[in-house]
Design a protein around this motif. Structure first.
Motif, PDB file in Angstrom:
ATOM      1  N   GLN A 271       0.797  -1.290   0.039  1.00 22.84           N
ATOM      2  CA  GLN A 271       0.051   0.034  -0.002  1.00 22.84           C
ATOM      3  C   GLN A 271       0.646   1.254   0.178  1.00 22.84           C
ATOM      4  OE1 GLN A 271      -0.322  -2.592   2.190  1.00 22.84           O
ATOM      5  NE2 GLN A 271      -2.211  -3.423   1.955  1.00 22.84           N
ATOM      6  N   ASP A 272       2.112   1.224   0.660  1.00 23.88           N
ATOM      7  CA  ASP A 272       3.010   2.357   0.656  1.00 23.88           C
ATOM      8  C   ASP A 272       3.061   2.734  -0.668  1.00 23.88           C
ATOM      9  OD1 ASP A 272       4.376   0.047   0.192  1.00 23.88           O
ATOM     10  OD2 ASP A 272       6.206   0.618   1.450  1.00 23.88           O
ATOM     11  N   HIS A 273       3.546   1.762  -1.550  1.00 20.93           N
ATOM     12  CA  HIS A 273       3.942   1.933  -2.996  1.00 20.93           C
ATOM     13  C   HIS A 273       2.765   2.493  -3.980  1.00 20.93           C
ATOM     14  CE1 HIS A 273       7.597  -0.802  -3.416  1.00 20.93           C
ATOM     15  NE2 HIS A 273       7.811   0.029  -2.344  1.00 20.93           N
ATOM     16  N   GLY A 274       1.373   2.029  -3.316  1.00 22.82           N
ATOM     17  CA  GLY A 274       0.347   2.448  -4.226  1.00 22.82           C
ATOM     18  C   GLY A 274      -0.001   3.880  -3.717  1.00 22.82           C
ATOM     19  N   ARG A 275       0.164   4.333  -2.399  1.00 26.25           N
ATOM     20  CA  ARG A 275      -0.154   5.587  -2.322  1.00 26.25           C
ATOM     21  C   ARG A 275       0.812   6.565  -3.025  1.00 26.25           C
ATOM     22  NH1 ARG A 275       0.112   3.060   3.085  1.00 26.25           N
ATOM     23  NH2 ARG A 275      -1.873   2.443   3.616  1.00 26.25           N
ATOM     24  N   TYR A 276       2.187   6.352  -2.954  1.00 23.20           N
ATOM     25  CA  TYR A 276       3.176   7.207  -3.556  1.00 23.20           C
ATOM     26  C   TYR A 276       2.950   7.176  -5.162  1.00 23.20           C
ATOM     27  CZ  TYR A 276       7.856   8.780  -5.208  1.00 23.20           C
ATOM     28  OH  TYR A 276       8.814   9.340  -5.911  1.00 23.20           O
TER      29      TYR A 276
END
Length: 222
Positions: free
Chosen positions: A101-106
């Protein structure tokens, strides 16, 4: 029907799409479905998928490019899933748990920055970034406030603006390919909206979307 595409039109298309297709196999499937729905409801508007504006690198195509009576309108889409198996209208869907999810948000906020740049270059009149997901970790506030991606969080009612970067403790494996800080000129508040519920009895059976409107955030910005 001609006229000008507005945010209300896009939200209306998403509402109509939810009735036609409450769930998608992939991001490409979502993109095709939304483009088709917009074209059906606004036949006077030009609709093109994976359009490459002159200033963009070949691999940086815009998901949906709309051309109406007043100029161009760009849509960037993300479809992030957690594991779900369900059947809708005789079609079986097997969604994977994408996690990260961290990559998705970025990546989603990076899309917003790209749209802001196109707006600044006057290549688009406005545009929206849309994140559709059945993963509650995107819209729920985190239990911990000091996560490595804290500045990229998109939970309900959070405002994002200005410079956003990874926590210095983030490892290279987390930030690889996404090292650069993101800078947004506009100020955006996250307001998640219900999209569909193809499997209410299952974990991940409800989809919600976040729409960030670049034109509204940059109103009056030169």
């Amino acid at each position: 029907m001609g006229g000008m595409i507005t945010r209300a039109n896009i939200e209306g298309a998403l509402e109509a799409l939810a009735k036609r297709r409450p769930v998608f196999h992939s991001e490409a499937d979502f993109r095709a479905g939304l483009a088709e729905t917009i074209a059906d409801f606004h036949p006077g508007v030009g609709v093109r998928c994976k359009h490459r504006p002159p200033s963009e690198l070949p691999q940086k195509a815009i998901d949906i490019w709309l051309r109406d009576a007043d100029g161009s309108y760009a849509l960037e889409l993300r479809y992030k899933t957690q594991k779900l198996t369900c059947a809708v209208g005789g079609t079986r869907f097997n969604l994977t748990n994408q996690s990260a999810q961290d990559h998705g948000r970025y990546d989603f906020l990076s899309d917003v920055g790209r749209l802001e740049n196109l707006h600044k270059e006057r290549q688009i009149r406005t545009g929206c970034a849309i994140l559709l997901t059945n993963d509650h970790l995107y819209w729920n506030a985190p239990h911990k406030v000091d996560t490595f991606d804290a500045e990229f969080r998109l939970h309900e009612d959070r405002c994002v603006s200005g410079r956003m970067a990874w926590d210095p403790r983030a490892r290279d494996g987390t930030t690889e390919g996404r090292e650069a800080a993101l800078v947004l000129r506009g100020r955006y508040r996250a307001h998640w909206q219900d999209h569909s519920a193809p499997a209410l009895d299952k974990r991940g059976g409800t989809f919600r979307y976040l729409l960030l409107d670049v034109g509204a955030a940059l109103k009056g910005d030169s």
